[in-house]
Design an enzyme around this catalytic site. Sequence first.
Site, mmCIF file in Angstrom:
data_model
loop_
_atom_site.group_PDB
_atom_site.id
_atom_site.type_symbol
_atom_site.label_atom_id
_atom_site.label_comp_id
_atom_site.label_asym_id
_atom_site.label_seq_id
_atom_site.Cartn_x
_atom_site.Cartn_y
_atom_site.Cartn_z
ATOM 1 N N GLY A 1 -19.902 -43.778 19.601
ATOM 2 C CA GLY A 1 -19.608 -45.084 20.196
ATOM 3 C C GLY A 1 -18.604 -45.898 19.395
ATOM 4 O O GLY A 1 -17.631 -45.368 18.849
ATOM 5 N N ASN B 1 -22.674 -51.498 11.652
ATOM 6 C CA ASN B 1 -22.464 -51.293 13.092
ATOM 7 C C ASN B 1 -23.697 -50.746 13.805
ATOM 8 O O ASN B 1 -23.856 -50.952 15.007
ATOM 9 C CB ASN B 1 -21.281 -50.319 13.272
ATOM 10 C CG ASN B 1 -21.202 -49.770 14.670
ATOM 11 O OD1 ASN B 1 -20.733 -50.432 15.592
ATOM 12 N ND2 ASN B 1 -21.699 -48.547 14.863
ATOM 13 N N THR C 1 -30.745 -50.543 21.546
ATOM 14 C CA THR C 1 -31.294 -51.439 22.569
ATOM 15 C C THR C 1 -32.663 -50.905 23.008
ATOM 16 O O THR C 1 -32.893 -49.690 23.016
ATOM 17 C CB THR C 1 -30.393 -51.515 23.820
ATOM 18 O OG1 THR C 1 -30.125 -50.197 24.283
ATOM 19 C CG2 THR C 1 -29.095 -52.231 23.536
ATOM 20 N N GLN D 1 -28.966 -62.893 26.575
ATOM 21 C CA GLN D 1 -28.854 -62.022 27.756
ATOM 22 C C GLN D 1 -30.236 -61.718 28.310
ATOM 23 O O GLN D 1 -31.119 -61.268 27.562
ATOM 24 C CB GLN D 1 -28.154 -60.710 27.379
ATOM 25 C CG GLN D 1 -28.126 -59.687 28.482
ATOM 26 C CD GLN D 1 -27.440 -60.215 29.738
ATOM 27 O OE1 GLN D 1 -26.318 -60.688 29.697
ATOM 28 N NE2 GLN D 1 -28.131 -60.182 30.856
ATOM 29 N N GLY E 1 -33.195 -59.772 29.787
ATOM 30 C CA GLY E 1 -33.533 -58.370 29.540
ATOM 31 C C GLY E 1 -33.326 -57.949 28.097
ATOM 32 O O GLY E 1 -33.583 -56.806 27.734
ATOM 33 N N GLN E 2 -32.850 -58.892 27.267
ATOM 34 C CA GLN E 2 -32.519 -58.557 25.867
ATOM 35 C C GLN E 2 -32.964 -59.654 24.900
ATOM 36 O O GLN E 2 -32.214 -60.031 23.989
ATOM 37 C CB GLN E 2 -31.009 -58.368 25.717
ATOM 38 C CG GLN E 2 -30.479 -57.062 26.292
ATOM 39 C CD GLN E 2 -29.132 -56.704 25.687
ATOM 40 O OE1 GLN E 2 -28.226 -57.522 25.661
ATOM 41 N NE2 GLN E 2 -29.008 -55.491 25.186
ATOM 42 N N TYR F 1 -32.822 -58.069 21.427
ATOM 43 C CA TYR F 1 -31.443 -57.770 20.987
ATOM 44 C C TYR F 1 -30.666 -59.068 20.731
ATOM 45 O O TYR F 1 -29.956 -59.199 19.732
ATOM 46 C CB TYR F 1 -30.784 -56.934 22.076
ATOM 47 C CG TYR F 1 -29.421 -56.370 21.781
ATOM 48 C CD1 TYR F 1 -29.269 -55.115 21.189
ATOM 49 C CD2 TYR F 1 -28.263 -57.057 22.138
ATOM 50 C CE1 TYR F 1 -28.013 -54.573 20.953
ATOM 51 C CE2 TYR F 1 -27.001 -56.524 21.907
ATOM 52 C CZ TYR F 1 -26.885 -55.280 21.312
ATOM 53 O OH TYR F 1 -25.635 -54.749 21.090
ATOM 54 N N GLY G 1 -17.865 -57.640 23.432
ATOM 55 C CA GLY G 1 -18.461 -57.802 24.753
ATOM 56 C C GLY G 1 -18.959 -56.449 25.226
ATOM 57 O O GLY G 1 -19.402 -55.618 24.420
ATOM 58 N N ILE H 1 -18.538 -52.881 26.017
ATOM 59 C CA ILE H 1 -17.577 -51.835 25.665
ATOM 60 C C ILE H 1 -18.047 -50.539 26.330
ATOM 61 O O ILE H 1 -19.257 -50.308 26.438
ATOM 62 C CB ILE H 1 -17.526 -51.667 24.123
ATOM 63 C CG1 ILE H 1 -17.303 -53.027 23.414
ATOM 64 C CG2 ILE H 1 -16.448 -50.658 23.724
ATOM 65 C CD1 ILE H 1 -16.009 -53.743 23.735
HETATM 66 N N1 CAA Z 1 -26.725 -59.598 34.034
HETATM 67 C C1 CAA Z 1 -27.078 -60.182 35.194
HETATM 68 N N2 CAA Z 1 -28.192 -59.886 35.880
HETATM 69 C C2 CAA Z 1 -28.988 -58.946 35.372
HETATM 70 C C3 CAA Z 1 -28.705 -58.289 34.171
HETATM 71 C C4 CAA Z 1 -27.500 -58.642 33.495
HETATM 72 N N3 CAA Z 1 -27.124 -58.050 32.347
HETATM 73 N N4 CAA Z 1 -29.685 -57.414 33.905
HETATM 74 C C5 CAA Z 1 -30.565 -57.508 34.899
HETATM 75 N N5 CAA Z 1 -30.132 -58.418 35.809
HETATM 76 C C6 CAA Z 1 -30.807 -58.789 37.058
HETATM 77 C C7 CAA Z 1 -30.878 -57.622 38.028
HETATM 78 O O1 CAA Z 1 -29.661 -57.523 38.767
HETATM 79 C C8 CAA Z 1 -32.056 -58.010 38.869
HETATM 80 O O2 CAA Z 1 -31.667 -59.022 39.782
HETATM 81 P P1 CAA Z 1 -32.011 -58.854 41.365
HETATM 82 O O3 CAA Z 1 -33.493 -58.664 41.417
HETATM 83 O O4 CAA Z 1 -31.514 -60.140 41.961
HETATM 84 O O5 CAA Z 1 -31.216 -57.660 41.784
HETATM 85 C C9 CAA Z 1 -32.999 -58.684 37.877
HETATM 86 O O6 CAA Z 1 -32.181 -59.055 36.765
HETATM 87 C C10 CAA Z 1 -34.083 -57.765 37.359
HETATM 88 O O7 CAA Z 1 -33.469 -56.566 36.948
HETATM 89 P P2 CAA Z 1 -34.103 -55.156 37.349
HETATM 90 O O8 CAA Z 1 -34.441 -55.078 38.800
HETATM 91 O O9 CAA Z 1 -33.168 -54.086 36.799
HETATM 92 O O10 CAA Z 1 -35.492 -55.212 36.521
HETATM 93 P P3 CAA Z 1 -36.170 -54.112 35.646
HETATM 94 O O11 CAA Z 1 -37.407 -54.730 35.077
HETATM 95 O O12 CAA Z 1 -36.249 -52.824 36.384
HETATM 96 O O13 CAA Z 1 -35.123 -53.844 34.463
HETATM 97 C C11 CAA Z 1 -33.716 -54.438 32.642
HETATM 98 C C12 CAA Z 1 -34.759 -54.918 33.621
HETATM 99 C C13 CAA Z 1 -34.282 -53.314 31.772
HETATM 100 C C14 CAA Z 1 -33.361 -55.640 31.768
HETATM 101 C C15 CAA Z 1 -32.463 -53.877 33.394
HETATM 102 O O14 CAA Z 1 -32.092 -54.774 34.432
HETATM 103 C C16 CAA Z 1 -31.288 -53.748 32.472
HETATM 104 O O15 CAA Z 1 -31.204 -52.786 31.703
HETATM 105 N N6 CAA Z 1 -30.366 -54.723 32.545
HETATM 106 C C17 CAA Z 1 -29.205 -54.761 31.664
HETATM 107 C C18 CAA Z 1 -29.456 -55.692 30.505
HETATM 108 C C19 CAA Z 1 -28.210 -55.752 29.698
HETATM 109 O O16 CAA Z 1 -27.239 -56.442 30.050
HETATM 110 N N7 CAA Z 1 -28.157 -55.019 28.574
HETATM 111 C C20 CAA Z 1 -26.967 -54.920 27.775
HETATM 112 C C21 CAA Z 1 -26.888 -53.511 27.255
HETATM 113 S S1 CAA Z 1 -25.312 -53.202 26.485
HETATM 114 C C22 CAA Z 1 -25.443 -53.909 24.988
HETATM 115 O O17 CAA Z 1 -26.446 -54.407 24.576
HETATM 116 C C23 CAA Z 1 -24.191 -53.905 24.151
HETATM 117 C C24 CAA Z 1 -23.732 -55.280 23.916
HETATM 118 O O18 CAA Z 1 -23.839 -55.742 22.777
HETATM 119 C C25 CAA Z 1 -23.072 -56.035 24.991
#
Ligand code: CAA
Length: 241
Positions: free
Chosen positions: A13, A82, A86, A141, A143-144, A147, A178, A180
Amino acid sequence: MSRVAVVTGGTRGIGAAIAVALKEAGYRVAASYAGNDEKANAFKAETGIAVYKWDVGDYQACVDGIAQVEADLGPVEVLVNNAGITRDAMFHKMLPEQWSAVINTNLTGLFNMTHPVWVGMRDRGFGRIINISSINGQKGQMGQVNYSAAKAGDLGMTKALAQEGAAKGITVNAICPGYIGTEMVRAVPEKVLNERIIPQIPVGRLGEPEEIARCVVFLASDDAGFITGSTISANGGQYLI
Ligand code: CAA
């Protein structure tokens, strides 16, 4: 003699791109990794960069790992924190283990890795600590919670430690990538990524790991000696701070 740089999580990564960019800039690079031997060995074969296996969440493993790198390559003058993981879940579903794992790797890992190199940097009057935080430590964020808390903590640590290092020639800075295009981001559900995340990025695309690596090379250089305690946001305009 060229400087020695350690990149944690440096075989995949963003970390892999950083390790390669530092090597191309003339550093002797050690890339640490925690688990994936296959990827690490392939990375080593492809790049010629030395790889070391230890867990940044384990203080003694970091002390021993740094000692090994210093015995092999020489004193560590650049440390890029680094390594990160998650364990995304909505808060109401988040398990204590998901909280602890992320805090331990993404926040305590910075203490564990920086502490063993800090005294040497102070004694030599030069050092560069570069912490890879995240946009999600700046804005939070959903869901985080875990994190975002760890990555915000990384920024506090950066600012405090920068003040301690300044008089000793050590700079401590953070980069907040942001979204990546790495395995970590590709693991986000496709619907969420395409419908919720990418539309929020004004440049209209995910970032490239090399775009973060170039920031690291600059912060590591002598040219960046007046920059400390700062944060570079590299997020395609997604969050402006
Ligand atoms: N931005 C906006 N909306 C989000 C979102 C995000 N990042 N993540 C989840 N949502 C929304 C979904 O779209 C959903 O909305 P609707 O019901 O209106 O469609 C709602 O939140 C619930 O999400 P799920 O249905 O997916 O719920 P779940 O319980 O099955 O899963 C979750 C929840 C595990 C958080 C999953 O949604 C997920 O993995 N989301 C991404 C979270 C995220 O952005 N992680 C960043 C990873 S990358 C990283 O961390 C690197 C970095 O430094 C940027």
